[in-house]
Enzyme design. Structure first.
Site, PDB file in Angstrom:
ATOM      1  N   ASP A 116     -43.835  37.337  -0.300  1.00  0.00           N
ATOM      2  CA  ASP A 116     -42.765  37.495  -0.920  1.00  0.00           C
ATOM      3  C   ASP A 116     -42.495  36.557  -2.055  1.00  0.00           C
ATOM      4  OD1 ASP A 116     -39.917  38.516  -0.599  1.00  0.00           O
ATOM      5  OD2 ASP A 116     -39.360  36.355  -0.664  1.00  0.00           O
ATOM      6  N   TYR A 227     -33.804  32.830  -7.274  1.00  0.00           N
ATOM      7  CA  TYR A 227     -33.529  34.237  -7.961  1.00  0.00           C
ATOM      8  C   TYR A 227     -32.776  33.972  -9.285  1.00  0.00           C
ATOM      9  CZ  TYR A 227     -34.946  36.377  -3.682  1.00  0.00           C
ATOM     10  OH  TYR A 227     -35.976  36.762  -2.693  1.00  0.00           O
ATOM     11  N   HIS A 288     -41.009  44.741   5.683  1.00  0.00           N
ATOM     12  CA  HIS A 288     -41.506  43.723   4.346  1.00  0.00           C
ATOM     13  C   HIS A 288     -41.732  42.550   5.128  1.00  0.00           C
ATOM     14  CE1 HIS A 288     -40.883  41.029   0.946  1.00  0.00           C
ATOM     15  NE2 HIS A 288     -40.070  40.193   1.604  1.00  0.00           N
TER      16      HIS A 288
END
Length: 313
Positions: A116, A227, A288
């Site tokens: 990730d 982010y 994921h």
């Protein structure tokens, strides 16, 4: 191949914890107790919203295989430093942390493994500091240019945009922290559990560990700032974008849980155009969260890849 049993409830008293100053940040690092001298270095970089704990199975496995396996808390997470400014979470600085960590541990290079966000950083380190990476292992993290292409080229990948709606949500002030921090972050960790193909892979004890890490002062805000910095700086940087278009000449393994609800499998296609020596392995019936859900399969893929590239001890 030697079988290795993973038990989610195992105690963490077999690990040693220490702190290293890297690139102006104090990083908390974890490795197995025992003799580490002369072992090749393997760095394990976690994703959002995790911390070193997500690598506990892989730490044990590769320590037993002869590696010095080290899992840091990335900047902003758990017990590592948490800078206040969004600018302090740019991809260039996150990559410089890892380059500095390799040097501080007394090595010139390592096998770098990232899941990730840890995978995004691992890709970036490989491009910015190629001499530091002997081999690269990426777990459910798209190549940076593939990610840019999906979002910022015309026409964009609309399916991927819908999958990644949360990235836009995270650009808002304070609301993401309030929403994700509700119920002392327990809802956030339970949301992860709901996306697992096997919900039992995350035990109640594990959920509590993740929750406690996210409740560290400023940890949740710092994780979201990754982010914010990505959209405001890193992903739109011309210099980085052009760098990521160059062909990478480092042996690379990409492992992908095909039931990833946030990142589409198509992000792994045609990687040979960007990486000269790349192997892609898919794990069916896996979400994921590969290091949590399928650590045994991941470890076997990693070991096989390293042996084929003569990187094993």
């Amino acid at each position: 191949m030697q079988e290795f049993s993973f038990h989610p409830g195992d105690s963490s008293n077999e690990f040693t914890h220490s702190y290293i100053c890297c690139n102006g940040c104090k990083l908390h690092i974890v490795e197995c107790k025992g003799l580490q001298e002369s072992r090749p270095l393997m760095l394990l970089l976690h994703g959002f919203p995790e911390f070193w704990f997500s690598w506990k199975y892989i730490l044990r496995y590769f320590f037993r295989k002869g590696y010095r396996a080290v899992a840091p808390d990335l900047r902003g997470y758990n017990e590592s430093s948490k800078p206040l400014s969004i600018q302090e979470y740019r991809l260039e600085l996150l990559s410089a942390d890892i380059e500095s960590l390799i040097r501080q541990l007394g090595y010139e290079s390592c096998t770098c493994v990232g899941h990730d966000w840890g995978g995004a950083i691992a890709w970036s380190v490989a491009y910015l500091y190629p001499g530091c990476i002997r081999s690269l292992i990426i777990v459910n993290a798209p190549h940076p240019y593939k990610f840019y292409e999906a979002f910022f080229t015309f026409p964009p990948n609309w399916k991927q945009l819908l999958r990644s709606w949360y990235i836009l949500f995270f650009q808002l002030p304070w609301l993401p922290e309030f929403f994700l921090g509700y119920n002392n972050c327990k809802n956030l960790v339970l949301a992860i559990r709901k996306t697992l193909c096997n919900s039992q892979a995350l035990s109640p004890e594990d959920i509590e560990e993740y929750r406690k890490a996210l409740l560290q002062p400023r940890a949740l805000k710092s994780a979201i700032n990754y982010y914010r910095a990505l959209v405001r700086n890193s992903i739109t940087s011309n210099s980085l974008r052009h760098l990521f278009l160059r062909q990478l000449n480092i042996a690379t393994l990409v492992v992908w849980g095909v039931e990833d609800s946030a990142l589409g499998k198509e992000l792994t296609y045609d990687l040979d155009k960007l990486v000269s020596d790349v192997e892609v392995r898919y794990i069916p019936n896996c979400s994921h969260w590969v290091p949590i859900e399928k650590p045994q399969i991941l470890a076997e893929f990693m070991e096989s890849f390293l042996e084929s590239r003569e990187e094993a001890p």
